[in-house]
Design a protein around this motif. Sequence first.
Motif, short mmCIF file in Angstrom:
data_model
loop_
_atom_site.label_atom_id
_atom_site.label_comp_id
_atom_site.label_asym_id
_atom_site.label_seq_id
_atom_site.Cartn_x
_atom_site.Cartn_y
_atom_site.Cartn_z
N THR A 170 0.83 -1.21 0.00
CA THR A 170 0.00 0.00 0.00
C THR A 170 0.86 1.26 0.00
OG1 THR A 170 -1.78 -1.13 1.18
CG2 THR A 170 -1.79 1.27 1.23
N ILE A 171 0.49 2.22 -0.85
CA ILE A 171 1.19 3.50 -0.93
C ILE A 171 0.46 4.55 -0.10
CG2 ILE A 171 1.92 5.38 -2.45
CD1 ILE A 171 2.08 3.33 -4.71
N MET A 172 -0.85 4.68 -0.31
CA MET A 172 -1.66 5.66 0.41
C MET A 172 -3.08 5.13 0.53
SD MET A 172 -1.58 8.46 -2.73
CE MET A 172 -2.64 9.70 -1.99
N PHE A 173 -3.80 5.60 1.55
CA PHE A 173 -5.14 5.07 1.78
C PHE A 173 -5.97 6.08 2.55
CE2 PHE A 173 -2.30 3.67 5.10
CZ PHE A 173 -3.00 3.86 6.28
N ASN A 174 -7.28 5.88 2.50
CA ASN A 174 -8.19 6.80 3.19
C ASN A 174 -9.54 6.12 3.38
OD1 ASN A 174 -8.98 9.13 4.43
ND2 ASN A 174 -8.96 10.42 2.61
N THR A 175 -10.25 6.50 4.43
CA THR A 175 -11.62 6.06 4.68
C THR A 175 -12.42 7.30 5.01
OG1 THR A 175 -10.98 3.86 5.46
CG2 THR A 175 -13.12 4.69 6.17
N VAL A 176 -13.41 7.64 4.18
CA VAL A 176 -14.11 8.92 4.32
C VAL A 176 -15.61 8.77 4.13
CG1 VAL A 176 -12.18 10.37 3.59
CG2 VAL A 176 -13.70 9.42 1.88
N LYS A 177 -16.35 9.67 4.79
CA LYS A 177 -17.80 9.71 4.63
C LYS A 177 -18.19 10.66 3.50
CE LYS A 177 -20.34 9.48 8.24
NZ LYS A 177 -21.01 9.77 9.55
N LYS A 178 -17.49 11.77 3.40
CA LYS A 178 -17.76 12.77 2.37
C LYS A 178 -16.53 12.96 1.51
CE LYS A 178 -20.93 15.35 5.38
NZ LYS A 178 -21.19 16.65 6.04
N VAL A 179 -16.75 13.24 0.24
CA VAL A 179 -15.66 13.46 -0.68
C VAL A 179 -15.75 14.88 -1.22
CG1 VAL A 179 -14.57 12.76 -2.85
CG2 VAL A 179 -15.57 11.04 -1.33
N GLU A 180 -14.68 15.63 -1.05
CA GLU A 180 -14.64 17.00 -1.55
C GLU A 180 -14.12 17.00 -2.98
OE1 GLU A 180 -12.42 21.25 -0.55
OE2 GLU A 180 -12.06 19.47 0.67
N PRO A 181 -14.90 17.46 -3.95
CA PRO A 181 -14.42 17.50 -5.33
C PRO A 181 -13.19 18.39 -5.45
CG PRO A 181 -16.80 17.88 -5.22
CD PRO A 181 -16.28 17.96 -3.82
#
Length: 271
Positions: A170-181
Amino acid sequence: MMSADQENLDMTHRDITLLLAGAADEVEIGIAPYQAVIRGGRRRRARRWAIAAATTLVLAGSTGATLALAGLPGEGGNRVAPAATQPASPEARHVYVPQRTTLATGIDQGKKWRVHIDVWGVPRDETEARLQLDAMRRSGERPPVRQASDLVGKTSYFVGRSVGDGKSSTIMFNTVKKVEPMSAGDSQFAAVPLDPGTSGPDRLVVGQVAKSTEQVTCTWKDGTTSVVHRVPGYDVNGDQGVIRPAAGSPQNWFVCLGPKGTGSKSVGVPK
């Protein structure tokens, strides 16, 4: 009785990261945890991605601000991508098997390399979240959460690379509820060694840009540059760096590979 100092020492790095992420959601980012350079414009609330290696995650915005920081897990800003009507079953929503897109592939020094992104769909309840977390662990992907219930209502992203017959790292990762364009001129990227088993120069650059971005220029420390252009589809041509969409991701993604012996200096995205 355990002293306060001993209790503090028992806190894991992941615990500290999660606590900092929670606190960061309440404030704007000023000086980043690592070296930061702010070139003007109003401060903007950064999208926080965790990085899986001791390297630098860089966010560059159309406001003219550039931040280099150790990414923290967290949510985006107040702008949210329009939500599409979701299919009913977890399988159709990619809760247990992620949508995988190959971002780039090629051959370097006789070894085949590949960069991909996995996008895990949103679990609607704790049962779905537990099954998703089990599936993630079986695949070698670990989200930045303390317990399965923290995945409910959130999408998880993992960007990984593999070289030769080695396992994906894995290089980078994220877990999010909202995504900012992202806006024109925005970019967010990580620079790492191509081979995860080495400590060589950070010649592999992987990042995301706005859907409208037509071109990205990667500049290397030896003075050379690599320019990648947007393509409309998902087909991958070996050794050809491009900007492409990824299934389940609201942004487009790009990959640059620098010449042997040099590392990343900067990434340029037209506004």
